[in-house]
Design an enzyme around this catalytic site. Structure first.
Site, PDB file in Angstrom:
ATOM      1  N   SER A  91     -26.433  -6.579  -0.723  1.00  0.00           N
ATOM      2  CA  SER A  91     -25.889  -6.429   0.629  1.00  0.00           C
ATOM      3  C   SER A  91     -24.777  -5.393   0.679  1.00  0.00           C
ATOM      4  CB  SER A  91     -25.344  -7.775   1.126  1.00  0.00           C
ATOM      5  OG  SER A  91     -24.307  -8.238   0.272  1.00  0.00           O
ATOM      6  N   HIS A 141     -33.150  -6.365   2.123  1.00  0.00           N
ATOM      7  CA  HIS A 141     -31.939  -7.162   2.356  1.00  0.00           C
ATOM      8  C   HIS A 141     -32.234  -8.300   3.318  1.00  0.00           C
ATOM      9  CE1 HIS A 141     -27.680  -7.526   4.205  1.00  0.00           C
ATOM     10  NE2 HIS A 141     -27.831  -8.364   3.194  1.00  0.00           N
ATOM     11  N   GLU A 185     -33.710  -6.025   6.232  1.00  0.00           N
ATOM     12  CA  GLU A 185     -33.487  -4.579   6.248  1.00  0.00           C
ATOM     13  C   GLU A 185     -34.269  -3.948   5.095  1.00  0.00           C
ATOM     14  OE1 GLU A 185     -29.105  -3.823   8.072  1.00  0.00           O
ATOM     15  OE2 GLU A 185     -29.135  -4.842   6.135  1.00  0.00           O
ATOM     16  N   ASN A 204     -24.239  -4.591   8.841  1.00  0.00           N
ATOM     17  CA  ASN A 204     -22.831  -4.625   8.439  1.00  0.00           C
ATOM     18  C   ASN A 204     -22.057  -3.414   8.947  1.00  0.00           C
ATOM     19  OD1 ASN A 204     -22.991  -7.111   7.161  1.00  0.00           O
ATOM     20  ND2 ASN A 204     -23.587  -6.216   5.206  1.00  0.00           N
TER      21      ASN A 204
END
Length: 652
Positions: A122, A143, A155, A194
């Site tokens: 991550s 991910h 992802e 993120n």
């Protein structure tokens, strides 16, 4: 490399992410080898999978037994044995680059060049992990989000040398396990989700640190005014304040003082009992709706939008991928690019420029892509273009954001596409339903179906967050969609699998026929919020169920199961999930091949007759009968009957 070549999966790591990935993989029918370094780690991971599958089986959320799924999972501590027959390896080890290098060096020796190698990292660059592999073109990021069983997003991340074949095979595999992939085409820190959540948490922390806001003010404003599922400080406490701290530190970014203070005091959030809020000796995130007055929500959203502009402008991800990522990965009520287009990109740019000029801080510097959009006049919805193109007059069925629409063999198939919110009805979604059923060419439609995306709900109700900031008078006008569906001149079938509550029930009631799986649940829980059902819900329930049962549903706000709903007459059928598609097909086939004009008149007479006296209703029926008698469909129907064949109605 292709999906057809992927049969056996190896998952390296049996912790929360590792055993979660192994579980969803086995649920999708794949054979899985789950490996960790110690027998007790592997045993704990396997036990966690068994417990989870048992709970899912109790809730009727599995297509086969828990034991059958478990039989596809092998466990080992031997890395070479785990990957010996693997077509895809997913590494889910701790976030330590040296450790991952050791693992991938071994994978280089133990797998052939056709084996797809993925990492669930991550925070670490995919390219750095692939440095120790002689064939980096087969290394990519997959991910997952925690917990993988519940979170739909994955992802799919390119390293610098990841091949298109590898990324496409990875994406297709993600779809095969019923997850939603988004491409991250450049190996940027934070990937997509993120990258966006960083300023959501970080900017309010700066504002509180600088004395421009309070913690409760920020959380209340972002939740109650802007509709986010959690406030930024509440989210920080949930995920761990130290997590965001270390991400910023590793990236070399400045850290808001309040965040640094909490980490130094080891007040890291829920896991330590105290963080931005008190959990052991307090009420936790105890902000209230009125606490948010005066907070600058645009400042926070402008920074998120600027990061979205970076992702799109640098070809890291498309606006669709960014929006899917934040909705499925963060539970945002809508995509940040869509929200930007609603706000107006000129407003966003002006906010960033003002803050950049007054503070000199680089975090407010507008990205060139955002500047280019505004300079070109592409400032959002009102301008007809922004991150997206807007053209409501194109007549295309694929132009909707919250609906998946297809027209096949005369059947208008409509899917509510907000699975991360259990297909809750936002104002945008209702507007799209209204637009679709108001504008579609009914000459091509024989009947319509409406269902919910995902496997949890038809629709779990109105999205309260989607109406955040709306005035009470505005809320009185948000339901024309229900009347549009009710008045649609073709029969509409609600396909219900899972929760059908509140606004979802009101939408189903606006349909003509309601078919449901036995596991479905129905209710009008608005009274528990101090509200009453809207969208015609109270009146349709009264007419459909009678006063006694309608008032029980509305007054008590309780749920009823599908069998009781069928017994009460709320739905037409309650069937086992295995029989559901066949049952729906039988109903739809009758409607699709039926006489279009006859069905239209029957629907109109029956709908309007409920509000008329018996004499008036019978008069409408007689008029309808007389109108139909002169149609070619009636001639075809009587001729087919005489000739003992199936009629072929053309709607004439």
């Amino acid at each position: 490399m292709s999906l057809e070549n992927i049969d056996h999966i190896a998952v390296l790591g049996a912790g929360n992410m590792g055993h979660g990935i192994a579980e969803v993989t086995a649920m999708a029918g794949y054979d899985v080898s789950m490996r960790d370094i110690k027998p007790e780690f592997v045993e704990d991971g396997y036990d966690a999978i068994a417990w989870s599958l048992e709970k899912l089986e109790e809730k009727d959320r599995l297509d086969e037994s828990a034991d059958e799924i478990l039989s596809r999972i092998e466990t080992t501590t031997d890395l070479e044995a785990a990957v010996a027959n693997a077509d895809l390896v997913i590494e889910a080890a701790p976030e330590n680059l040296e450790l991952k290098h050791d693992i991938f060096s071994d994978l280089e020796r133990y797998t052939d060049e056709e084996t797809l190698l993925a990492t669930n990292t991550s925070s670490l660059p995919i390219s750095d992990i692939a440095d120790v592999v002689d064939t980096p073109e087969r290394v990519l990021g997959l991910h997952f989000f925690n917990p993988p069983v519940k979170m739909d997003l994955v992802e799919v991340i390119y390293g610098e040398r990841t091949s298109d074949d590898a990324a496409e095979a990875g994406s297709e595999w993600v779809e095969s396990i019923d997850k939603t992939p988004i491409y991250v085409r450049k190996d940027v820190r934070g990937f997509v989700v993120n990258t966006i959540v960083g300023p959501f948490i970080g900017e309010p922390a700066w504002m509180v640190s600088d004395g421009e806001a309070t913690i409760r003010q920020a959380d209340a404003a972002m939740v109650h005014q802007r509709g986010y599922p959690m406030g930024p400080f509440e989210l920080g406490d949930l995920t761990g304040i130290d997590v965001g701290y270390h991400v910023r530190k590793e990236a070399g970014d400045a850290i808001p003082p309040i965040m640094e203070e909490k980490v130094e005091a080891e007040a890291l959030g829920q896991k330590t009992g105290t963080g931005y809020y008190e959990y052991e000796n307090g009420d936790g995130a105890d902000y209230e709706r009125g606490d948010g007055e005066g907070f600058d929500t645009l400042r926070v959203e402008a920074r998120m939008i600027n990061r979205a502009a970076y992702l799109v402008g640098e070809d890291v991800a498309t606006p669709e991928a960014v929006d899917t990522g934040v909705q499925l990965g963060l539970g945002f009520p809508e995509g940040i690019c869509r929200r930007a287009d609603k706000i107006g990109l000129e407003r966003v740019l002006e906010k960033l420029e003002t803050l950049h000029e007054s503070t000199g801080d680089d975090r407010f510097e507008p990205h060139p892509y955002l500047e280019d959009l505004v300079e070109a006049g592409n400032t959002g919805e009102d301008a007809g273009a922004g991150f997206y193109e807007y053209d409501s007059d194109d007549g295309e069925l694929d132009s909707y954001h919250h609906l998946n629409v297809a027209l096949e063999d005369g059947v208008l198939q409509v899917e509510l596409d907000r699975p991360s919110r259990m297909n809750a009805l936002s104002s945008d979604l209702l507007e799209e339903i209204d637009d679709l059923f108001s504008t579609v060419d009914t000459d091509d439609v024989r009947c319509a179906t409406i269902e919910g995306a995902g496997d949890r709900a038809f629709s779990a109700g109105a999205d309260i967050g989607g109406f955040a900031g709306a005035e009470p008078t505005d809320l009185m006008d948000v339901t024309p969609a229900f009347e549009t569906v009710n008045d649609f001149p073709r029969p509409v079938v609600a396909k219900i699998d899972g929760f059908c509550l509140g606004g979802g029930l009101e939408l189903a009631l606006a349909c003509d026929l309601r078919l449901a799986t036995e596991r479905s649940t129905f209710g009008a829980p608005e009274i528990t919020l101090g509200l009453i059902p809207g969208g015609g819900g109270t009146q349709r329930l009264l007419r459909l169920l009678g006063e006694t049962r309608a008032k029980e549903l509305v007054f008590r706000g309780n749920h009823i199961d599908a069998d009781r709903a069928e017994d009460w007459g709320l739905i037409n059928r309650s069937v086992d999930r295995d029989e559901f598609d066949e049952t729906v097909d039988e109903f739809v086939d009758d409607l699709r091949t039926g006489p279009p004009i006859g069905l239209e008149v029957a629907k109109k007479v029956m709908n309007e007759g409920t509000d008329a006296s018996l004499d008036a209703a019978i008069a409408m029926e007689s008029q309808g009968f007389g109108l139909l008698a002169s149609t070619e469909d009636v001639l075809e129907g009587t001729t087919a009957f005489a000739e003992d064949r199936e009629p072929e109605f053309e709607g004439k």
